[in-house]
Design a protein around this motif. Sequence first.
Motif, mmCIF file in Angstrom:
data_model
loop_
_atom_site.group_PDB
_atom_site.id
_atom_site.type_symbol
_atom_site.label_atom_id
_atom_site.label_comp_id
_atom_site.label_asym_id
_atom_site.label_seq_id
_atom_site.Cartn_x
_atom_site.Cartn_y
_atom_site.Cartn_z
ATOM 1 N N GLU A 138 51.529 41.348 48.448
ATOM 2 C CA GLU A 138 51.534 42.484 47.325
ATOM 3 C C GLU A 138 52.443 41.927 45.973
ATOM 4 N N LEU A 139 53.438 41.244 46.346
ATOM 5 C CA LEU A 139 54.266 40.925 45.442
ATOM 6 C C LEU A 139 53.589 39.995 44.409
ATOM 7 N N VAL A 140 53.168 38.780 45.037
ATOM 8 C CA VAL A 140 52.266 37.840 44.312
ATOM 9 C C VAL A 140 50.792 38.503 43.546
ATOM 10 N N ALA A 141 50.392 39.294 44.094
ATOM 11 C CA ALA A 141 49.220 40.033 43.624
ATOM 12 C C ALA A 141 49.544 40.731 42.399
ATOM 13 N N SER A 142 50.755 41.533 42.645
ATOM 14 C CA SER A 142 51.054 42.366 41.367
ATOM 15 C C SER A 142 51.400 41.499 40.373
ATOM 16 N N HIS A 143 52.004 40.237 40.490
ATOM 17 C CA HIS A 143 52.310 39.546 39.442
ATOM 18 C C HIS A 143 51.221 38.886 38.740
ATOM 19 N N LEU A 144 50.110 38.622 39.582
ATOM 20 C CA LEU A 144 48.621 38.210 38.877
ATOM 21 C C LEU A 144 48.265 39.150 37.879
ATOM 22 N N VAL A 145 48.454 40.660 38.673
ATOM 23 C CA VAL A 145 47.793 41.844 37.894
ATOM 24 C C VAL A 145 48.694 42.079 36.883
ATOM 25 N N HIS A 146 49.826 41.953 36.608
ATOM 26 C CA HIS A 146 50.684 42.223 35.469
ATOM 27 C C HIS A 146 50.160 41.129 34.349
ATOM 28 N N ARG A 147 49.834 39.805 34.715
ATOM 29 C CA ARG A 147 49.600 38.747 33.781
ATOM 30 C C ARG A 147 48.239 38.719 33.311
ATOM 31 N N SER A 148 47.611 39.072 33.994
ATOM 32 C CA SER A 148 46.116 39.535 33.549
ATOM 33 C C SER A 148 46.051 40.559 32.788
ATOM 34 N N ARG A 149 46.446 41.718 32.930
ATOM 35 C CA ARG A 149 46.341 42.866 31.908
ATOM 36 C C ARG A 149 47.076 42.542 30.716
ATOM 37 N N ALA A 150 48.105 41.925 30.901
ATOM 38 C CA ALA A 150 49.008 41.504 29.749
ATOM 39 C C ALA A 150 48.126 40.556 28.682
ATOM 40 N N ALA A 151 47.052 39.969 29.415
ATOM 41 C CA ALA A 151 46.404 39.157 28.456
ATOM 42 C C ALA A 151 45.151 39.755 28.080
ATOM 43 N N GLY A 152 44.733 41.133 28.297
ATOM 44 C CA GLY A 152 43.317 41.802 28.155
ATOM 45 C C GLY A 152 42.339 41.576 29.295
ATOM 46 N N ILE A 153 42.850 41.154 30.224
ATOM 47 C CA ILE A 153 41.697 40.876 31.540
ATOM 48 C C ILE A 153 42.148 42.001 32.640
ATOM 49 N N GLU A 154 40.824 42.655 32.898
ATOM 50 C CA GLU A 154 40.951 43.538 34.116
ATOM 51 C C GLU A 154 40.652 42.656 35.265
ATOM 52 N N PRO A 155 41.419 42.284 36.120
ATOM 53 C CA PRO A 155 41.109 41.392 37.259
ATOM 54 C C PRO A 155 40.213 41.813 38.273
ATOM 55 N N ASP A 156 39.374 40.873 38.755
ATOM 56 C CA ASP A 156 38.874 41.080 39.771
ATOM 57 C C ASP A 156 39.288 41.309 41.241
ATOM 58 N N PRO A 157 39.311 42.316 41.849
ATOM 59 C CA PRO A 157 39.911 42.488 43.219
ATOM 60 C C PRO A 157 39.724 41.377 44.195
#
Length: 226
Positions: A138-157
């Motif tokens: 969950e920590l690693v996934a959260s980091h990837l989600v934060h980075r994606s959204r900061a770049a304007g990308i809604e990540p694919d689950p």
Amino acid sequence: MTSTLSRPAATTPEPDDDGGVGAVVRSAVGAARRAGSFTASGVADALEAPLRALSRKAVAGALAQPQPVSNTTRLAEALGERPKSPLLGGATATALATKVARRFGPLRFLAKRTPMWILAAAVPALTASIARGRNELELVASHLVHRSRAAGIEPDPERVRRATVQLVSAGTVDPGVDARHAPLAVAWVQRGLRSTLPFAAGVSTRNPEGLAAAASAVPVAHLAAG
């Protein structure tokens, strides 16, 4: 012998809100009971389905409410924090650890065959290790989600899940390829068993700085849907 081997099922956690941890532990102990022992290949076969379900739940949690680990430093710190999970204690832990160390040595768990009684006696430690593993996901996934959204990308689950499992497994990261859960299964069971040994470091994340750096290096464009 039958009554001894039947006890772990009664003491295995049953909560529905544990994020899939209990299902993984029950699968591990159940497979070992049926076989009479546990092997690395047995771990992989028995835990593939429950670990896949656990990883999906961990990523779903990260997408819905990501942990505050948006940068590499904070992720490394969170991964390096000592979990407050109950392990074996007192005379039971000492007796088990001494016997295990004498018979197998600290680095030989699952090298060939691990007797059922070892896995059964170590259920609390195994549970702590699986719970820690879910937290890592969950920590690693959260980091990837934060980075994606900061770049304007809604990540694919599913792409986030694949990358997360691959990262925590220390494998090659390719979100376009399905992730194998066998390395996680073996590593987490080994970690739980080893934590019962004298002078063991306990249940902790191996190389949190390296894992955080690897997660920060994943191109977020690869996590986008489609």
